[in-house]
Design a protein around this motif. Structure first.
Motif, PDB file in Angstrom:
ATOM      1  N   UNK A 302       0.863  -1.183   0.000  1.00 42.14           N
ATOM      2  CA  UNK A 302       0.000   0.000   0.000  1.00 42.14           C
ATOM      3  C   UNK A 302       0.894   1.226   0.000  1.00 42.14           C
ATOM      4  N   UNK A 303       0.313   2.410  -0.169  1.00 37.13           N
ATOM      5  CA  UNK A 303       1.103   3.631  -0.121  1.00 37.13           C
ATOM      6  C   UNK A 303       1.620   3.866   1.301  1.00 37.13           C
ATOM      7  N   UNK A 304       2.862   4.323   1.411  1.00 38.55           N
ATOM      8  CA  UNK A 304       3.461   4.619   2.707  1.00 38.55           C
ATOM      9  C   UNK A 304       4.258   5.920   2.599  1.00 38.55           C
ATOM     10  N   UNK A 305       4.429   6.603   3.738  1.00 37.79           N
ATOM     11  CA  UNK A 305       5.043   7.925   3.741  1.00 37.79           C
ATOM     12  C   UNK A 305       5.950   8.087   4.958  1.00 37.79           C
ATOM     13  N   UNK A 306       6.811   9.114   4.903  1.00 36.60           N
ATOM     14  CA  UNK A 306       7.517   9.551   6.105  1.00 36.60           C
ATOM     15  C   UNK A 306       6.555  10.387   6.938  1.00 36.60           C
ATOM     16  N   UNK A 307       6.576  10.204   8.232  1.00 38.06           N
ATOM     17  CA  UNK A 307       5.584  10.831   9.102  1.00 38.06           C
ATOM     18  C   UNK A 307       5.719  12.355   9.143  1.00 38.06           C
ATOM     19  N   UNK A 308       4.601  13.024   9.242  1.00 35.02           N
ATOM     20  CA  UNK A 308       4.597  14.473   9.488  1.00 35.02           C
ATOM     21  C   UNK A 308       4.371  14.762  10.966  1.00 35.02           C
ATOM     22  N   UNK A 309       3.996  13.731  11.726  1.00 35.19           N
ATOM     23  CA  UNK A 309       3.748  13.891  13.152  1.00 35.19           C
ATOM     24  C   UNK A 309       3.542  12.514  13.769  1.00 35.19           C
ATOM     25  N   UNK A 310       3.982  12.368  15.004  1.00 35.38           N
ATOM     26  CA  UNK A 310       3.741  11.116  15.722  1.00 35.38           C
ATOM     27  C   UNK A 310       2.485  11.169  16.568  1.00 35.38           C
ATOM     28  N   UNK A 311       1.732  12.261  16.454  1.00 37.51           N
ATOM     29  CA  UNK A 311       0.596  12.472  17.351  1.00 37.51           C
ATOM     30  C   UNK A 311      -0.470  11.377  17.270  1.00 37.51           C
ATOM     31  N   UNK A 312      -0.921  11.067  16.060  1.00 31.73           N
ATOM     32  CA  UNK A 312      -2.017  10.107  15.949  1.00 31.73           C
ATOM     33  C   UNK A 312      -1.629   8.771  16.569  1.00 31.73           C
ATOM     34  N   UNK A 313      -0.401   8.330  16.283  1.00 28.50           N
ATOM     35  CA  UNK A 313       0.033   7.040  16.812  1.00 28.50           C
ATOM     36  C   UNK A 313       0.206   7.076  18.329  1.00 28.50           C
ATOM     37  N   UNK A 314       0.749   8.182  18.846  1.00 29.17           N
ATOM     38  CA  UNK A 314       0.982   8.234  20.292  1.00 29.17           C
ATOM     39  C   UNK A 314      -0.338   8.318  21.057  1.00 29.17           C
ATOM     40  N   UNK A 315      -1.398   8.766  20.386  1.00 27.31           N
ATOM     41  CA  UNK A 315      -2.714   8.782  21.033  1.00 27.31           C
ATOM     42  C   UNK A 315      -3.160   7.373  21.416  1.00 27.31           C
ATOM     43  N   UNK A 316      -2.733   6.375  20.656  1.00 28.14           N
ATOM     44  CA  UNK A 316      -3.128   4.999  20.993  1.00 28.14           C
ATOM     45  C   UNK A 316      -2.606   4.613  22.373  1.00 28.14           C
ATOM     46  N   UNK A 317      -1.450   5.151  22.749  1.00 32.73           N
ATOM     47  CA  UNK A 317      -0.900   4.868  24.076  1.00 32.73           C
ATOM     48  C   UNK A 317      -1.517   5.772  25.138  1.00 32.73           C
ATOM     49  N   UNK A 318      -1.803   7.024  24.778  1.00 32.86           N
ATOM     50  CA  UNK A 318      -2.473   7.916  25.729  1.00 32.86           C
ATOM     51  C   UNK A 318      -3.829   7.342  26.129  1.00 32.86           C
ATOM     52  N   UNK A 319      -4.482   6.672  25.184  1.00 36.40           N
ATOM     53  CA  UNK A 319      -5.800   6.083  25.446  1.00 36.40           C
ATOM     54  C   UNK A 319      -5.689   4.714  26.108  1.00 36.40           C
ATOM     55  N   UNK A 320      -4.518   4.433  26.658  1.00 35.99           N
ATOM     56  CA  UNK A 320      -4.323   3.171  27.368  1.00 35.99           C
ATOM     57  C   UNK A 320      -3.507   3.350  28.645  1.00 35.99           C
ATOM     58  N   UNK A 321      -2.506   4.250  28.610  1.00 41.41           N
ATOM     59  CA  UNK A 321      -1.625   4.400  29.781  1.00 41.41           C
ATOM     60  C   UNK A 321      -1.562   5.840  30.281  1.00 41.41           C
ATOM     61  N   UNK A 322      -2.417   6.718  29.762  1.00 39.67           N
ATOM     62  CA  UNK A 322      -2.680   8.071  30.267  1.00 39.67           C
ATOM     63  C   UNK A 322      -1.728   9.141  29.765  1.00 39.67           C
ATOM     64  N   UNK A 323      -0.521   9.270  30.328  1.00 40.52           N
ATOM     65  CA  UNK A 323       0.370  10.374  29.974  1.00 40.52           C
ATOM     66  C   UNK A 323       1.582   9.847  29.209  1.00 40.52           C
ATOM     67  N   UNK A 324       1.744  10.314  27.973  1.00 45.37           N
ATOM     68  CA  UNK A 324       2.819   9.812  27.111  1.00 45.37           C
ATOM     69  C   UNK A 324       3.424  10.979  26.338  1.00 45.37           C
ATOM     70  N   UNK A 325       4.594  10.732  25.749  1.00 54.34           N
ATOM     71  CA  UNK A 325       5.172  11.717  24.837  1.00 54.34           C
ATOM     72  C   UNK A 325       6.058  11.012  23.838  1.00 54.34           C
ATOM     73  N   UNK A 326       6.201  11.612  22.674  1.00 51.03           N
ATOM     74  CA  UNK A 326       7.127  11.126  21.666  1.00 51.03           C
ATOM     75  C   UNK A 326       8.024  12.290  21.261  1.00 51.03           C
ATOM     76  N   UNK A 327       9.240  11.956  20.873  1.00 48.94           N
ATOM     77  CA  UNK A 327      10.240  12.975  20.542  1.00 48.94           C
ATOM     78  C   UNK A 327      11.078  12.396  19.419  1.00 48.94           C
ATOM     79  N   UNK A 328      10.835  12.880  18.202  1.00 48.45           N
ATOM     80  CA  UNK A 328      11.551  12.294  17.075  1.00 48.45           C
ATOM     81  C   UNK A 328      11.441  13.127  15.816  1.00 48.45           C
ATOM     82  N   UNK A 329      12.042  12.634  14.725  1.00 50.01           N
ATOM     83  CA  UNK A 329      12.045  13.382  13.474  1.00 50.01           C
ATOM     84  C   UNK A 329      10.706  13.326  12.759  1.00 50.01           C
ATOM     85  N   UNK A 330      10.361  14.421  12.104  1.00 47.83           N
ATOM     86  CA  UNK A 330       9.167  14.489  11.268  1.00 47.83           C
ATOM     87  C   UNK A 330       9.548  15.141   9.938  1.00 47.83           C
TER      88      UNK A 330
END
Length: 567
Positions: A302-330
């Motif tokens: 399928x089509x794949x891309x370099x991320x513009x943000x980790x927000x959507x993915x990190x929300x999956x953890x926020x909706x399970x373990x409460x307080x999270x953060x990601x720090x990386x290249x976009x």
């Protein structure tokens, strides 16, 4: 030369250093910072023998060539250590060239009265010399522009400015992890490769192996041309004939050995026919289906891309373990050549469950204040260099932000303030009216002129914000917020996320986005939905704000922008 009382070089660090100066834990040298960055400038270390290594900033022979002064720097701090080498110890010619790498053993001594140095090193033994040809070395000791250095990116860290930026960047990264770990956030590494467009703007770098595969196939077909129709037909006929032979042998009740051998020949003929038929289908170029590129043949099917943000993915953890953060290249495939844009940059993105917009603003303000105070406490020498070289107000700006409550105004109030400024004679290049996305000039007016401190603008029109931001009760605005700071304008963008399934589904459709790539994101609203908020801080923008450097390309180790991806 060292006298007979000097201990062997390999014993120096182990036998002569005491607790007042610390050797590097994984090297045999003492970082220059441990000597010159003490409150006494290193004078209290006089009489100690140390081993240091670094690169010569400037060097000059003195006393008609009987000794040389070297200004040595190892990147551990902005200050240099003055090193004195006698001609009897080593050949001075190679040592005095800018850029030369040296490792030396010596005795720390008090310099003569009236000199600016608090301590200097009298060399007793030269252990290593990495020579430089001054006629070709691309980083001379003259003052260099940051634009010049971008064309010599592999040598940039040897300059005072870029090494200072590197230490400031390192300090801010350390501060980031310290802040979020202190408040119980879980560090989550989100993917660099994604199939979701977080911003919905479509300015994404695509990842594909189809082009490489196509080029390989083209070379292969040139080297080994595909079979002709006649070749394929002949192989098909051979299969038929061999099948008839097997049938005849079985009908004649031939021996088991003869039948087995004939079946083996039939199998071989079938395999050959299958291979020829498959190769005959091979065609040069990118595979297509129904007139479009067939991404089912791509690496990820399928089509794949370099991320513009980790927000959507990190929300999956926020909706399970409460307080999270990601720090990386976009990454953004935006053809912009401004001093504020990069194709690759770093983002800090926390996400907090059970948190609303107010909580989000409180977290963002505390984080920015924490970073500013961290630089003042941990990196003041580099900040003093920046104040001297680039922006004399940078330290006072950090102090102001670290100690001053941020102003908070709604978007509507911000627009009214800007319109009042226009009525009072202020000219903006961009027209001010409700519904616009605030431009940098508007943001800087609010922070530098109107309030003279950081400002948080919140409740933006829904038409200029992303689909995932929570719709307010007025149905016109969303619970979004931007942290604006002097010097750079927007530093942080965040929001309370839309946790209501029907609302976010409708927002995706309104923005003309397909639902399928976001089904997993919608699942977070279908099952166990929760109020949550977060933001993103552009890490390079924070460094611009802190240092006063003008161009974002000079605060990232390896800048990528249209036309440039060196190293």
């Amino acid at each position: 030369m060292a006298d007979n009382t000097t201990p062997p070089a390999d014993q120096l660090a182990a036998t002569t250093l005491n607790d007042t100066v610390q050797r590097h834990p994984f090297s045999d040298r003492v970082p220059i910072r441990e000597i010159v960055s003490r409150p006494d400038g290193g004078s209290g270390l006089a009489g100690q023998r140390v081993r240091v290594g670094g690169w010569v900033k400037t060097g000059r022979e003195q006393g008609k060539g009987t000794f040389a002064f070297l200004e040595l720097n190892d990147g551990s701090c902005p200050a240099n250590l003055q090193v004195i080498v006698d001609a009897a110890v080593a050949d001075l010619g190679p040592l005095v060239q800018t850029g030369t790498c040296v490792s030396v053993d010596g005795l720390l001594k008090m310099p003569p009265e009236g000199t600016k140095q608090k301590i200097e090193l009298r060399v007793e033994q030269v252990l290593h010399v990495g020579t430089v040809d001054p006629s070709t070395y691309p980083i001379p000791k003259t003052k260099l522009t940051l634009e010049f250095l971008r064309d010599r990116i592999h040598f940039r860290p040897r300059t005072n400015t870029i090494s200072a930026v590197a230490r400031i960047r390192n300090a801010l990264a350390y501060a980031t992890h310290t802040f979020f770990q202190k408040y119980g956030f879980l560090y989550v590494q989100t993917p660099i490769i994604t199939t979701s467009d977080c911003e919905g703007a479509g300015e994404m770098f695509q990842i594909t192996t189809l082009i490489n595969d196509s080029e390989k196939l083209e070379k292969e077909l040139i080297k080994n041309p595909p079979p002709s129709e006649a070749d394929v037909e002949a192989a098909k006929v051979l299969v038929k004939e061999q099948g008839e032979v097997v049938a005849q042998l079985k009908a004649a009740k031939a021996s088991k050995g003869d039948i087995t051998a004939s079946v083996a020949e039939l199998t071989k003929a079938k395999e050959n026919y299958s291979k020829l038929e498959e190769r005959a289908k091979l065609k040069p170029g990118i595979p297509q289906k129904d007139g479009k590129i067939d991404y089912s043949q791509d690496f990820f099917s399928r089509q794949a891309f370099l991320t513009v943000s980790g927000q959507l993915q990190v929300e999956t953890y926020a909706c399970a373990v409460r307080s999270v953060y990601t720090f990386g290249p976009t990454f953004r495939a935006e053809h912009s050549h401004t001093s504020r844009h990069l194709a690759e940059f770093w983002m800090v993105e926390p996400e907090i469950a059970f948190a609303d917009l107010k909580d989000d603003m409180n977290c963002a303000e505390a984080y920015v204040k924490f970073m500013c105070q961290w630089l003042l406490d941990k990196c003041l020498d580099d900040m003093e260099f920046m104040a001297k070289s680039y922006d004399k107000t940078c330290i006072s700006r950090l102090r102001m932000v670290a100690s001053t409550p941020f102003e908070r105004v709604t978007y509507t109030e911000a627009v009214e303030l800007l319109q009042d400024a226009v009525k009072g004679g202020k000219n903006f290049e961009n027209k001010v009216e409700w519904g616009i996305d605030l431009a940098s000039e508007h943001e800087r007016y609010l922070t530098e002129v109107k309030f003279q401190k950081p400002v948080i603008v919140y409740n933006y029109p829904k038409g200029i914000k992303a689909f995932y931001m929570r719709l307010n009760d007025d149905s016109k605005t969303v619970a979004a917020m931007d942290v604006l700071v002097p010097k750079v304008g927007e530093l942080i963008g965040g929001s309370q996320r839309e946790e209501r399934y029907e609302n976010i589904k409708q927002r995706i459709l309104e923005m003309g986005l397909p639902l399928e790539p976001y089904e997993w994101y919608l699942d977070l609203r279908r099952y166990g939905t929760v109020k949550h908020s977060g933001f993103g801080l552009g890490f390079e923008r924070m460094i611009l704000f802190a240092t006063g450097i003008e161009n974002i390309r000079d605060v990232i180790p390896f800048p990528r922008y249209p036309g440039r991806a060196d190293l």
